[in-house]
Design a protein around this motif. Structure first.
Motif, PDB file in Angstrom:
ATOM      1  N   HIS A   1      26.290 -10.599  -0.171  1.00 26.31           N
ATOM      2  CA  HIS A   1      25.632 -11.275   0.943  1.00 26.31           C
ATOM      3  C   HIS A   1      24.113 -11.138   0.937  1.00 26.31           C
ATOM      4  O   HIS A   1      23.475 -11.525   1.908  1.00 26.31           O
ATOM      5  CB  HIS A   1      26.179 -10.731   2.263  1.00 26.31           C
ATOM      6  CG  HIS A   1      27.661 -10.841   2.352  1.00 26.31           C
ATOM      7  ND1 HIS A   1      28.305 -12.041   2.533  1.00 26.31           N
ATOM      8  CD2 HIS A   1      28.633  -9.916   2.248  1.00 26.31           C
ATOM      9  CE1 HIS A   1      29.610 -11.850   2.556  1.00 26.31           C
ATOM     10  NE2 HIS A   1      29.835 -10.560   2.374  1.00 26.31           N
ATOM     11  N   ASN A   2      23.516 -10.645  -0.115  1.00 25.24           N
ATOM     12  CA  ASN A   2      22.075 -10.413  -0.088  1.00 25.24           C
ATOM     13  C   ASN A   2      21.253 -11.621  -0.528  1.00 25.24           C
ATOM     14  O   ASN A   2      20.041 -11.541  -0.622  1.00 25.24           O
ATOM     15  CB  ASN A   2      21.695  -9.176  -0.910  1.00 25.24           C
ATOM     16  CG  ASN A   2      21.848  -9.386  -2.402  1.00 25.24           C
ATOM     17  OD1 ASN A   2      22.349 -10.414  -2.854  1.00 25.24           O
ATOM     18  ND2 ASN A   2      21.423  -8.404  -3.165  1.00 25.24           N
ATOM     19  N   ASN A   3      21.906 -12.733  -0.797  1.00 28.83           N
ATOM     20  CA  ASN A   3      21.157 -13.919  -1.200  1.00 28.83           C
ATOM     21  C   ASN A   3      21.782 -15.191  -0.622  1.00 28.83           C
ATOM     22  O   ASN A   3      21.727 -16.240  -1.230  1.00 28.83           O
ATOM     23  CB  ASN A   3      21.095 -14.008  -2.738  1.00 28.83           C
ATOM     24  CG  ASN A   3      19.985 -14.919  -3.195  1.00 28.83           C
ATOM     25  OD1 ASN A   3      18.869 -14.847  -2.701  1.00 28.83           O
ATOM     26  ND2 ASN A   3      20.292 -15.796  -4.122  1.00 28.83           N
ATOM     27  N   THR A   4      22.398 -15.064   0.556  1.00 29.87           N
ATOM     28  CA  THR A   4      23.026 -16.231   1.174  1.00 29.87           C
ATOM     29  C   THR A   4      22.607 -16.374   2.629  1.00 29.87           C
ATOM     30  O   THR A   4      22.415 -15.385   3.338  1.00 29.87           O
ATOM     31  CB  THR A   4      24.571 -16.144   1.134  1.00 29.87           C
ATOM     32  OG1 THR A   4      24.983 -14.961   1.795  1.00 29.87           O
ATOM     33  CG2 THR A   4      25.092 -16.152  -0.282  1.00 29.87           C
ATOM     34  N   ILE A   5      22.468 -17.606   3.044  1.00 29.62           N
ATOM     35  CA  ILE A   5      22.238 -17.968   4.436  1.00 29.62           C
ATOM     36  C   ILE A   5      23.443 -18.798   4.864  1.00 29.62           C
ATOM     37  O   ILE A   5      23.885 -19.675   4.130  1.00 29.62           O
ATOM     38  CB  ILE A   5      20.959 -18.820   4.600  1.00 29.62           C
ATOM     39  CG1 ILE A   5      19.726 -18.073   4.127  1.00 29.62           C
ATOM     40  CG2 ILE A   5      20.820 -19.319   6.025  1.00 29.62           C
ATOM     41  CD1 ILE A   5      19.184 -17.080   5.089  1.00 29.62           C
ATOM     42  N   TRP A   6      23.959 -18.531   6.030  1.00 31.96           N
ATOM     43  CA  TRP A   6      25.109 -19.287   6.538  1.00 31.96           C
ATOM     44  C   TRP A   6      24.634 -20.451   7.393  1.00 31.96           C
ATOM     45  O   TRP A   6      23.764 -20.292   8.242  1.00 31.96           O
ATOM     46  CB  TRP A   6      25.990 -18.391   7.387  1.00 31.96           C
ATOM     47  CG  TRP A   6      26.786 -17.392   6.618  1.00 31.96           C
ATOM     48  CD1 TRP A   6      26.518 -16.889   5.376  1.00 31.96           C
ATOM     49  CD2 TRP A   6      27.984 -16.763   7.048  1.00 31.96           C
ATOM     50  NE1 TRP A   6      27.469 -15.985   5.021  1.00 31.96           N
ATOM     51  CE2 TRP A   6      28.396 -15.888   6.032  1.00 31.96           C
ATOM     52  CE3 TRP A   6      28.741 -16.846   8.193  1.00 31.96           C
ATOM     53  CZ2 TRP A   6      29.526 -15.110   6.127  1.00 31.96           C
ATOM     54  CZ3 TRP A   6      29.877 -16.071   8.294  1.00 31.96           C
ATOM     55  CH2 TRP A   6      30.264 -15.217   7.260  1.00 31.96           C
TER      56      TRP A   6
END
Length: 133
Positions: free
Chosen positions: A60-65
Motif C-alpha cells: 500500500h505504499n504506492n497506491t491512492i484509492w
C-alpha cells in the motif's frame, strides 16, 4: 470533513465541521514546518521519513484509492511518469465483516438486547413492529 460539510444543512454540525476544517489546516501547516525543520537539520532529505520504510506494508505504499465523486481523481501529475503513484479506480475493502462482541447491556443505555449487532429488531420487539406495520 469538507464532504460532510457540504452534505448537511444543520447549523450546529456545520459549525463543528468548520472547526475540524481549521484543525486540518493547522495540522498540515505543522507537518510542513516539521519537514522543513528536519531538512534544515540535515536529518531527512525526503518528505517521507525513511526510518520505517522496511517495516511498512509495501502493498500500500504506492497506491491512492479512488474515493471521490468524480472520475478525474487520477489526473494529477503524481499519476504519470516513472515515479507515478498507482491510482485504484475500484478499490476493494481490506478485511472482512466486523467481529466485535456484543456490548454489555449494562454499559450503554442505547444498547438493546432486542436488536442484533446490525441493529435489526428481533424477538418480541420484532413481533410488535410487525403488528404496527
Amino acid at each position: 470533513t469538507a464532504r460532510l460539510y457540504n452534505m448537511t444543512d444543520d447549523p450546529g454540525v456545520k459549525e463543528m465541521l468548520k472547526f475540524n476544517l481549521a484543525r486540518d489546516t493547522v495540522h498540515q501547516k505543522q507537518w510542513l514546518r516539521a519537514i522543513e525543520e528536519l531538512q534544515a537539520d540535515g536529518l531527512e532529505t525526503d518528505i517521507a521519513p525513511s526510518a520505517l520504510l522496511d517495516e511498512e506494508d509495501q502493498t500500500h505504499n504506492n497506491t491512492i484509492w479512488h474515493l471521490s465523486d468524480g472520475p478525474d481523481g487520477n489526473k494529477g501529475a503524481w499519476s504519470t511518469g516513472e515515479d507515478r503513484i498507482e491510482y485504484l479506480m475500484d478499490p476493494k475493502p481490506l478485511g472482512g465483516p466486523g467481529s466485535a462482541p456484543k456490548p454489555d447491556p449494562e454499559l450503554y443505555a442505547t444498547y438493546s438486547p432486542t436488536q442484533d449487532a446490525m441493529g435489526t429488531v428481533k424477538g418480541k420487539a420484532q413481533s410488535a413492529v410487525n403488528k404496527l406495520t
